[in-house]
Every structure is written in structure tokens, then in C-alpha cells.
Motif scaffolding. Structure first.
Motif, PDB file in Angstrom:
ATOM      1  N   THR A 142       0.860  -1.133   0.179  1.00  0.00           N
ATOM      2  CA  THR A 142       0.050   0.100  -0.248  1.00  0.00           C
ATOM      3  C   THR A 142       0.979   1.212  -0.049  1.00  0.00           C
ATOM      4  O   THR A 142       1.980   1.423   0.763  1.00  0.00           O
ATOM      5  CB  THR A 142      -1.009   0.124   1.293  1.00  0.00           C
ATOM      6  N   PRO A 143       0.649   2.241  -0.834  1.00  0.00           N
ATOM      7  CA  PRO A 143       1.488   3.400  -0.887  1.00  0.00           C
ATOM      8  C   PRO A 143       1.345   3.950   0.382  1.00  0.00           C
ATOM      9  O   PRO A 143       0.367   4.217   1.277  1.00  0.00           O
ATOM     10  CB  PRO A 143       0.637   4.157  -1.866  1.00  0.00           C
ATOM     11  N   LEU A 144       2.537   4.861   0.908  1.00  0.00           N
ATOM     12  CA  LEU A 144       2.487   5.421   1.887  1.00  0.00           C
ATOM     13  C   LEU A 144       1.653   6.693   1.986  1.00  0.00           C
ATOM     14  O   LEU A 144       1.650   7.509   0.964  1.00  0.00           O
ATOM     15  CB  LEU A 144       4.054   5.877   2.089  1.00  0.00           C
ATOM     16  N   THR A 145       1.089   7.012   3.033  1.00  0.00           N
ATOM     17  CA  THR A 145       0.178   8.170   3.305  1.00  0.00           C
ATOM     18  C   THR A 145       1.221   9.396   3.683  1.00  0.00           C
ATOM     19  O   THR A 145       2.450   9.047   4.290  1.00  0.00           O
ATOM     20  CB  THR A 145      -0.798   8.252   4.376  1.00  0.00           C
ATOM     21  N   PRO A 146       0.856  10.650   3.695  1.00  0.00           N
ATOM     22  CA  PRO A 146       1.856  12.017   3.931  1.00  0.00           C
ATOM     23  C   PRO A 146       1.981  11.500   5.531  1.00  0.00           C
ATOM     24  O   PRO A 146       3.411  11.803   5.808  1.00  0.00           O
ATOM     25  CB  PRO A 146       1.070  12.871   3.915  1.00  0.00           C
ATOM     26  N   ARG A 147       1.248  11.010   6.471  1.00  0.00           N
ATOM     27  CA  ARG A 147       1.478  10.759   7.553  1.00  0.00           C
ATOM     28  C   ARG A 147       2.603   9.726   7.787  1.00  0.00           C
ATOM     29  O   ARG A 147       3.484   9.784   9.002  1.00  0.00           O
ATOM     30  CB  ARG A 147       0.249  10.813   8.630  1.00  0.00           C
ATOM     31  N   ASP A 148       2.462   8.650   7.147  1.00  0.00           N
ATOM     32  CA  ASP A 148       3.247   7.329   7.379  1.00  0.00           C
ATOM     33  C   ASP A 148       4.972   8.054   7.053  1.00  0.00           C
ATOM     34  O   ASP A 148       5.870   7.416   7.534  1.00  0.00           O
ATOM     35  CB  ASP A 148       3.039   6.487   6.385  1.00  0.00           C
ATOM     36  N   ILE A 154       5.285  12.158  23.085  1.00  0.00           N
ATOM     37  CA  ILE A 154       4.470  11.388  22.200  1.00  0.00           C
ATOM     38  C   ILE A 154       2.743  11.752  22.707  1.00  0.00           C
ATOM     39  O   ILE A 154       2.041  11.829  21.631  1.00  0.00           O
ATOM     40  CB  ILE A 154       4.767   9.927  22.686  1.00  0.00           C
ATOM     41  N   ALA A 155       2.465  11.939  24.164  1.00  0.00           N
ATOM     42  CA  ALA A 155       1.202  12.300  24.113  1.00  0.00           C
ATOM     43  C   ALA A 155       0.682  13.658  23.789  1.00  0.00           C
ATOM     44  O   ALA A 155      -0.341  14.048  23.111  1.00  0.00           O
ATOM     45  CB  ALA A 155       1.168  12.489  25.816  1.00  0.00           C
ATOM     46  N   ALA A 156       1.736  14.548  23.827  1.00  0.00           N
ATOM     47  CA  ALA A 156       1.321  15.963  23.270  1.00  0.00           C
ATOM     48  C   ALA A 156       1.492  15.766  21.736  1.00  0.00           C
ATOM     49  O   ALA A 156       0.653  16.740  21.125  1.00  0.00           O
ATOM     50  CB  ALA A 156       2.654  16.864  23.432  1.00  0.00           C
ATOM     51  N   ILE A 157       1.924  14.858  20.809  1.00  0.00           N
ATOM     52  CA  ILE A 157       1.605  14.913  19.645  1.00  0.00           C
ATOM     53  C   ILE A 157       0.469  14.246  19.298  1.00  0.00           C
ATOM     54  O   ILE A 157      -0.081  14.327  18.127  1.00  0.00           O
ATOM     55  CB  ILE A 157       3.277  14.081  19.040  1.00  0.00           C
ATOM     56  N   GLY A 158       0.146  13.184  20.114  1.00  0.00           N
ATOM     57  CA  GLY A 158      -1.145  12.474  19.979  1.00  0.00           C
ATOM     58  C   GLY A 158      -0.843  11.731  18.516  1.00  0.00           C
ATOM     59  O   GLY A 158      -0.170  11.052  18.223  1.00  0.00           O
ATOM     60  N   ASP A 159      -2.138  11.682  18.010  1.00  0.00           N
ATOM     61  CA  ASP A 159      -2.256  10.892  16.583  1.00  0.00           C
ATOM     62  C   ASP A 159      -1.819  11.795  15.291  1.00  0.00           C
ATOM     63  O   ASP A 159      -1.991  11.225  14.259  1.00  0.00           O
ATOM     64  CB  ASP A 159      -3.655  10.561  16.449  1.00  0.00           C
ATOM     65  N   ALA A 160      -1.063  12.909  15.448  1.00  0.00           N
ATOM     66  CA  ALA A 160      -0.691  13.622  14.482  1.00  0.00           C
ATOM     67  C   ALA A 160       0.597  12.789  13.785  1.00  0.00           C
ATOM     68  O   ALA A 160       1.265  13.143  12.748  1.00  0.00           O
ATOM     69  CB  ALA A 160      -0.272  14.942  14.881  1.00  0.00           C
ATOM     70  N   ALA A 161       1.337  11.875  14.565  1.00  0.00           N
ATOM     71  CA  ALA A 161       2.648  11.009  14.105  1.00  0.00           C
ATOM     72  C   ALA A 161       2.359   9.703  14.536  1.00  0.00           C
ATOM     73  O   ALA A 161       1.833   9.344  15.395  1.00  0.00           O
ATOM     74  CB  ALA A 161       3.730  11.740  14.457  1.00  0.00           C
ATOM     75  N   ILE A 162       2.771   8.707  13.677  1.00  0.00           N
ATOM     76  CA  ILE A 162       2.739   7.265  14.001  1.00  0.00           C
ATOM     77  C   ILE A 162       4.152   6.465  14.012  1.00  0.00           C
ATOM     78  O   ILE A 162       4.434   5.512  14.340  1.00  0.00           O
ATOM     79  CB  ILE A 162       1.574   6.623  13.122  1.00  0.00           C
ATOM     80  N   ALA A 171       1.053  20.449  10.510  1.00  0.00           N
ATOM     81  CA  ALA A 171       1.704  21.530   9.634  1.00  0.00           C
ATOM     82  C   ALA A 171       2.676  20.711   8.361  1.00  0.00           C
ATOM     83  O   ALA A 171       2.559  20.689   7.377  1.00  0.00           O
ATOM     84  CB  ALA A 171       2.299  22.390  10.016  1.00  0.00           C
ATOM     85  N   ILE A 172       3.508  19.687   9.237  1.00  0.00           N
ATOM     86  CA  ILE A 172       4.671  19.161   8.418  1.00  0.00           C
ATOM     87  C   ILE A 172       3.788  18.030   7.600  1.00  0.00           C
ATOM     88  O   ILE A 172       4.413  17.891   6.169  1.00  0.00           O
ATOM     89  CB  ILE A 172       5.755  18.533   9.088  1.00  0.00           C
ATOM     90  N   VAL A 173       2.781  17.484   8.040  1.00  0.00           N
ATOM     91  CA  VAL A 173       2.100  16.447   7.209  1.00  0.00           C
ATOM     92  C   VAL A 173       1.570  16.844   5.955  1.00  0.00           C
ATOM     93  O   VAL A 173       1.520  16.532   4.888  1.00  0.00           O
ATOM     94  CB  VAL A 173       1.241  15.479   8.060  1.00  0.00           C
ATOM     95  N   GLN A 174       1.022  18.026   6.320  1.00  0.00           N
ATOM     96  CA  GLN A 174       0.390  18.885   5.166  1.00  0.00           C
ATOM     97  C   GLN A 174       1.414  19.363   4.250  1.00  0.00           C
ATOM     98  O   GLN A 174       1.044  19.345   3.035  1.00  0.00           O
ATOM     99  CB  GLN A 174      -0.543  20.337   5.664  1.00  0.00           C
ATOM    100  N   GLU A 175       2.370  19.750   4.600  1.00  0.00           N
ATOM    101  CA  GLU A 175       3.359  20.236   3.652  1.00  0.00           C
ATOM    102  C   GLU A 175       4.161  18.753   2.817  1.00  0.00           C
ATOM    103  O   GLU A 175       4.133  19.062   1.699  1.00  0.00           O
ATOM    104  CB  GLU A 175       4.799  20.558   4.221  1.00  0.00           C
ATOM    105  N   ILE A 176       4.003  17.878   3.531  1.00  0.00           N
ATOM    106  CA  ILE A 176       4.275  16.632   2.868  1.00  0.00           C
ATOM    107  C   ILE A 176       3.283  16.491   1.867  1.00  0.00           C
ATOM    108  O   ILE A 176       3.413  15.913   0.477  1.00  0.00           O
ATOM    109  CB  ILE A 176       4.635  15.169   3.548  1.00  0.00           C
ATOM    110  N   ALA A 177       2.064  16.374   2.057  1.00  0.00           N
ATOM    111  CA  ALA A 177       0.960  16.203   1.222  1.00  0.00           C
ATOM    112  C   ALA A 177       0.920  17.195   0.168  1.00  0.00           C
ATOM    113  O   ALA A 177       0.724  16.788  -1.194  1.00  0.00           O
ATOM    114  CB  ALA A 177      -0.356  16.266   1.895  1.00  0.00           C
ATOM    115  N   GLU A 178       1.504  18.311   0.417  1.00  0.00           N
ATOM    116  CA  GLU A 178       1.355  19.095  -0.695  1.00  0.00           C
ATOM    117  C   GLU A 178       2.596  18.818  -1.947  1.00  0.00           C
ATOM    118  O   GLU A 178       2.278  18.860  -3.197  1.00  0.00           O
ATOM    119  CB  GLU A 178       1.847  20.652  -0.472  1.00  0.00           C
ATOM    120  N   ALA A 179       3.639  18.393  -1.257  1.00  0.00           N
ATOM    121  CA  ALA A 179       4.771  18.049  -2.127  1.00  0.00           C
ATOM    122  C   ALA A 179       4.414  16.807  -3.139  1.00  0.00           C
ATOM    123  O   ALA A 179       5.101  16.613  -3.840  1.00  0.00           O
ATOM    124  CB  ALA A 179       5.981  17.741  -1.290  1.00  0.00           C
ATOM    125  N   LEU A 180       3.449  15.999  -2.546  1.00  0.00           N
ATOM    126  CA  LEU A 180       3.157  14.671  -3.210  1.00  0.00           C
ATOM    127  C   LEU A 180       2.128  14.880  -4.199  1.00  0.00           C
ATOM    128  O   LEU A 180       2.129  13.967  -5.211  1.00  0.00           O
ATOM    129  CB  LEU A 180       2.592  13.719  -2.207  1.00  0.00           C
TER     130      LEU A 180
END
Ligand code: C5P
Length: 239
Positions: free
Chosen positions: A2-8, A26-34, A225-234
């Protein structure tokens, strides 16, 4: 696959002293990073290595950045242990003997080996001082090709090297790139930084980001915000 999502593709560097500090982040980041990177500082700190199994059990992925380099038997056995703990990536110095042993130790597990070609703290003078015949650029190229020939799954390459490394090894290897700064962010002690967009366009699969997230007043928002930047770049560029 499966292709990587921006968050992956985002790996947050947990450059803290012990598991308690890591847990807070990790608690402060929550589900924004895996995906999280555990390096030597945390691994040798209080309960740092135990965090690998704990995070893996919680559905997170772990990049164990221990940069192994020892005799083949020791590297192979240590790699088997890292695989048992549930790590997804493990770094080794890109010496042929070491890479071969790590690939053998990871065989049949979910662990992928990443080769560290030449530390980015080295320049050509450091290479000569350390007794090498080649400068940084030539050595990075040689070791990247050796890694590929030995079945190493990926490479760590600074943002400055990412493009050249991608060109040398083609699409088949995973490329993990640190030294990432969102546009306008403080570079800190990093000399050659790239935005998430630049790194992705230069062929990086995964981005390692530390301080822009870990020292942000809102780490979750910074990661998003970084996940969004990755999404834009993809997104395919409009022609
Ligand atoms: O805080 P910052 O984003 O600079 O952290 C980058 C992370 O990537 C740190 O854990 C650092 O050790 C690691 N790294 C790097 N440059 C390399 C290899 C690893 O910054 N060439």
C-alpha cells in the motif's frame, strides 16, 4: 504494497534523555504522528529501549537509530534482538561486513536495515584524517551502491545528499532524510537543511524531524503542519 500516506512519511526524532520525557512528547503529539526515532541518547537513558516494545504494542512504528558497527556475529545477533523488540528500521554503518550481518539478522522479520553512508559531520579532511582514500561524495556513492548490492533495504541521506543518492540507487531503496526545516523555521545547528517539500521532491520517502516538532509550543499542530507540507509536495505538479 500500500502506498505511504503523508503521515506515514513523518518520523519524529525523540531526542530526549529518558522514556518519561519521550512519553510526554508522544502524548503531546497525539495521533498527528505514528513513526518515532529512538537514538542513542534515549536508548541508553532510563527505560529508553523498553519504549520500543511499548510503542510497537501501541501501534506506533519505531526507527531504532543505533548505528551498529561491530564484528559480524555481534551485529547479526543485535539485529535479531532489535527485530524481536518490534522496530521497523535499524541503522548500521554502511561497511560491507556490517551491512551483510545486519541483513542476515533481520531476515524473515518486519525489520528493515538502513545504511548510514558517511556521517554528515564528516568533510573531506575528516575522511583523510580517518585514513580513507575517498572524499565524502565518492564514499557516499560507493557505500550506497554496496548497500544496494548487499540487500540493505534503505539509506539515511541528508537533505543535501538525497537527490544524488536517489539517482545512484534508483527507486528500489527506502530513503530517509533528516535535517528538515519547515519554511521559515530555525535551522539550529543544522548546516544544510531542506523544507519537507524539497526533500520529498528530491526523492526522500521518509523525513526525520526533531526540534521543529519537539520544541514547538504545540507539537501536535507542528506535526500536522509538516504532514500537510508533505501532502502538498506529493501532489502531482500542474503542467
Ligand atoms: O532536531 P532536528 O530536526 O535537527 O533532529 C534531526 C534528527 O536527525 C536528530 O535525531 C539527528 O541526530 C538526526 N540526524 C541528523 N543528521 C544526520 C543524521 C541524523 O540530523 N545526518
Amino acid at each position: 504494497m500500500t502506498p505511504l500516506t503523508p503521515r506515514d512519511r513523518l518520523i519524529v526524532a525523540l531526542d530526549v534523555a529518558d522514556a518519561a520525557a519521550a512519553d510526554k512528547l508522544i502524548a503531546a503529539i497525539g495521533d498527528a504522528a505514528i513513526f518515532y526515532k529512538i537514538g542513542m541518547e534515549l536508548a541508553y537513558g532510563g527505560d529508553g529501549l523498553a519504549l520500543v516494545g511499548r510503542l510497537a504494542a501501541a501501534g506506533k512504528k519505531i526507527f531504532l537509530d543505533l548505528k551498529l558497527h561491530d564484528i559480524p556475529n555481534t551485529v547479526e545477533k543485535a539485529t535479531e534482538q532489535a527485530a524481536r523488540r518490534g522496530a521497523t528500521f535499524l541503522t548500521v554503518h554502511a561497511y560491507p561486513q556490517t551491512m551483510k550481518a545486519a541483513v542476515a539478522g533481520a531476515r524473515g522479520s518486519g525489520l528493515s536495515i538502513l545504511g548510514v553512508t558517511v556521517l554528515t559531520s564528516f568533510d573531506d579532511e575528516d575522511m583523510i584524517e580517518a585514513g580513507y582514500r575517498f572524499g565524502v561524495v565518492e564514499m557516499v556513492r560507493r557505500r550506497a551502491e554496496q548497500a544496494q548490492a548487499l540487500g540493505v533495504q534503505g539509506l539515511v541521506a541528508s537533505a543535501a545528499e538525497a537527490k544524488a543518492v536517489r539517482e545512484a540507487v534508483g527507486a528500489g531503496m527506502v530513503l530517509v532524510t533528516p535535517g528538515i526545516r519547515p519554511a521559515g523555521a530555525d535551522a539550529g545547528d543544522q548546516k544544510r537543511v531542506a523544507t519537507p517539500e524539497r526533500a520529498i521532491r528530491d526523492g526522500a520517502d521518509y523525513l526525520v524531524v526533531g526540534r521543529p516538532i519537539t520544541t514547538a509550543s504545540d507539537p501536535r499542530e507542528a506535526a500536522e503542519a509538516i504532514v500537510q507540507e508533505i501532502a502538498e509536495a506529493l501532489k502531482p505538479t500542474l503542467r
